[in-house]
Design a protein around this motif. Structure first.
Motif, PDB file in Angstrom:
ATOM      1  N   THR A  75       1.504  72.880 -64.687  1.00  0.00           N
ATOM      2  CA  THR A  75       0.858  72.036 -65.695  1.00  0.00           C
ATOM      3  C   THR A  75      -0.661  72.099 -65.616  1.00  0.00           C
ATOM      4  N   GLN A  76      -1.300  71.775 -66.704  1.00  0.00           N
ATOM      5  CA  GLN A  76      -2.755  71.743 -66.881  1.00  0.00           C
ATOM      6  C   GLN A  76      -3.387  73.113 -66.629  1.00  0.00           C
ATOM      7  N   ALA A  77      -4.709  73.148 -66.602  1.00  0.00           N
ATOM      8  CA  ALA A  77      -5.439  74.405 -66.445  1.00  0.00           C
ATOM      9  C   ALA A  77      -5.400  74.854 -64.986  1.00  0.00           C
ATOM     10  N   ASP A  78      -5.284  76.168 -64.797  1.00  0.00           N
ATOM     11  CA  ASP A  78      -5.227  76.722 -63.444  1.00  0.00           C
ATOM     12  C   ASP A  78      -6.120  77.952 -63.342  1.00  0.00           C
ATOM     13  N   TRP A  79      -6.686  78.148 -62.147  1.00  0.00           N
ATOM     14  CA  TRP A  79      -7.480  79.338 -61.844  1.00  0.00           C
ATOM     15  C   TRP A  79      -6.668  80.204 -60.893  1.00  0.00           C
ATOM     16  N   PHE A  80      -6.349  81.410 -61.341  1.00  0.00           N
ATOM     17  CA  PHE A  80      -5.563  82.343 -60.543  1.00  0.00           C
ATOM     18  C   PHE A  80      -6.483  83.415 -59.959  1.00  0.00           C
ATOM     19  N   VAL A  81      -6.445  83.587 -58.649  1.00  0.00           N
ATOM     20  CA  VAL A  81      -7.184  84.654 -57.976  1.00  0.00           C
ATOM     21  C   VAL A  81      -6.123  85.612 -57.443  1.00  0.00           C
ATOM     22  N   LEU A  82      -6.100  86.826 -58.003  1.00  0.00           N
ATOM     23  CA  LEU A  82      -5.017  87.746 -57.691  1.00  0.00           C
ATOM     24  C   LEU A  82      -5.421  89.193 -57.890  1.00  0.00           C
ATOM     25  N   ASN A  83      -4.584  90.081 -57.434  1.00  0.00           N
ATOM     26  CA  ASN A  83      -4.715  91.508 -57.706  1.00  0.00           C
ATOM     27  C   ASN A  83      -3.792  91.780 -58.892  1.00  0.00           C
ATOM     28  N   SER A  84      -4.354  91.913 -60.080  1.00  0.00           N
ATOM     29  CA  SER A  84      -3.541  92.034 -61.295  1.00  0.00           C
ATOM     30  C   SER A  84      -2.705  93.305 -61.332  1.00  0.00           C
ATOM     31  N   ALA A  85      -3.023  94.293 -60.495  1.00  0.00           N
ATOM     32  CA  ALA A  85      -2.217  95.513 -60.444  1.00  0.00           C
ATOM     33  C   ALA A  85      -0.926  95.297 -59.660  1.00  0.00           C
ATOM     34  N   VAL A  86      -0.881  94.253 -58.840  1.00  0.00           N
ATOM     35  CA  VAL A  86       0.274  94.028 -57.969  1.00  0.00           C
ATOM     36  C   VAL A  86       0.940  92.676 -58.247  1.00  0.00           C
ATOM     37  N   ASP A  87       0.152  91.624 -58.286  1.00  0.00           N
ATOM     38  CA  ASP A  87       0.682  90.271 -58.403  1.00  0.00           C
ATOM     39  C   ASP A  87       1.059  89.941 -59.844  1.00  0.00           C
ATOM     40  N   ARG A  88       1.910  88.939 -60.018  1.00  0.00           N
ATOM     41  CA  ARG A  88       2.405  88.579 -61.351  1.00  0.00           C
ATOM     42  C   ARG A  88       2.144  87.118 -61.676  1.00  0.00           C
ATOM     43  N   LEU A  89       1.514  86.904 -62.838  1.00  0.00           N
ATOM     44  CA  LEU A  89       1.345  85.551 -63.383  1.00  0.00           C
ATOM     45  C   LEU A  89       2.587  85.238 -64.206  1.00  0.00           C
ATOM     46  N   ARG A  90       3.232  84.155 -63.888  1.00  0.00           N
ATOM     47  CA  ARG A  90       4.493  83.844 -64.566  1.00  0.00           C
ATOM     48  C   ARG A  90       4.374  82.817 -65.680  1.00  0.00           C
ATOM     49  N   ASP A  91       3.294  82.077 -65.736  1.00  0.00           N
ATOM     50  CA  ASP A  91       3.151  81.115 -66.842  1.00  0.00           C
ATOM     51  C   ASP A  91       1.695  80.949 -67.260  1.00  0.00           C
ATOM     52  N   PHE A  92       0.977  82.063 -67.323  1.00  0.00           N
ATOM     53  CA  PHE A  92      -0.424  82.046 -67.733  1.00  0.00           C
ATOM     54  C   PHE A  92      -0.543  81.549 -69.168  1.00  0.00           C
ATOM     55  N   GLN A  93      -1.435  80.599 -69.385  1.00  0.00           N
ATOM     56  CA  GLN A  93      -1.670  80.040 -70.713  1.00  0.00           C
ATOM     57  C   GLN A  93      -3.036  80.518 -71.210  1.00  0.00           C
ATOM     58  N   ALA A  94      -3.036  81.499 -72.115  1.00  0.00           N
ATOM     59  CA  ALA A  94      -4.290  82.018 -72.665  1.00  0.00           C
ATOM     60  C   ALA A  94      -5.059  80.888 -73.314  1.00  0.00           C
ATOM     61  N   GLY A  95      -6.357  80.854 -73.083  1.00  0.00           N
ATOM     62  CA  GLY A  95      -7.202  79.812 -73.651  1.00  0.00           C
ATOM     63  C   GLY A  95      -7.236  78.549 -72.804  1.00  0.00           C
ATOM     64  N   VAL A  96      -6.394  78.489 -71.778  1.00  0.00           N
ATOM     65  CA  VAL A  96      -6.352  77.321 -70.887  1.00  0.00           C
ATOM     66  C   VAL A  96      -6.633  77.762 -69.453  1.00  0.00           C
TER      67      VAL A  96
END
Length: 100
Positions: A75-96
């Motif tokens: 829930t709410q806005a989140d900041w993800f720090v990851l290696n986008s070539a390996v890790d997976r965002l499962r519920d990224f909300q564009a614009g949030v």
């Protein structure tokens, strides 16, 4: 996260979710400053920008384990720090949410 495959869940509220290992050592003053910044009254995007500009989130502070992690902000806005070539965002909300 840490070494190996991880599933990270932010839960309620605005979260900073880091997929890999962070080497902050014992720099308690910097860690306290980062926590104060994150918990401050500024808007979410301003707090993320301020955190990105600290040495705690520089390239030498985060060690990628090259193993896929699953990240859920929930829930709410989140900041993800990851290696986008390996890790997976499962519920990224564009614009949030913000990544790296």
């Amino acid at each position: 996260g840490n070494a190996g495959a991880d599933t990270l869940r932010g839960g309620a509220g605005e979260d900073a979710i880091v997929a890999d290992s962070i080497n902050w050592g014992s720099n308690n003053t910097s860690i306290r400053t980062a926590l104060d910044t994150w918990n401050g009254a500024d808007a979410f995007s301003a707090r993320v920008t301020a955190m990105k500009n600290t040495p705690l989130f520089g390239s030498s502070a985060i060690t990628n384990d090259a193993v896929q992690d699953q990240l859920f902000g929930e829930t709410q806005a989140d900041w993800f720090v990851l290696n986008s070539a390996v890790d997976r965002l499962r519920d990224f909300q564009a614009g949030v949410d913000i990544s790296n």
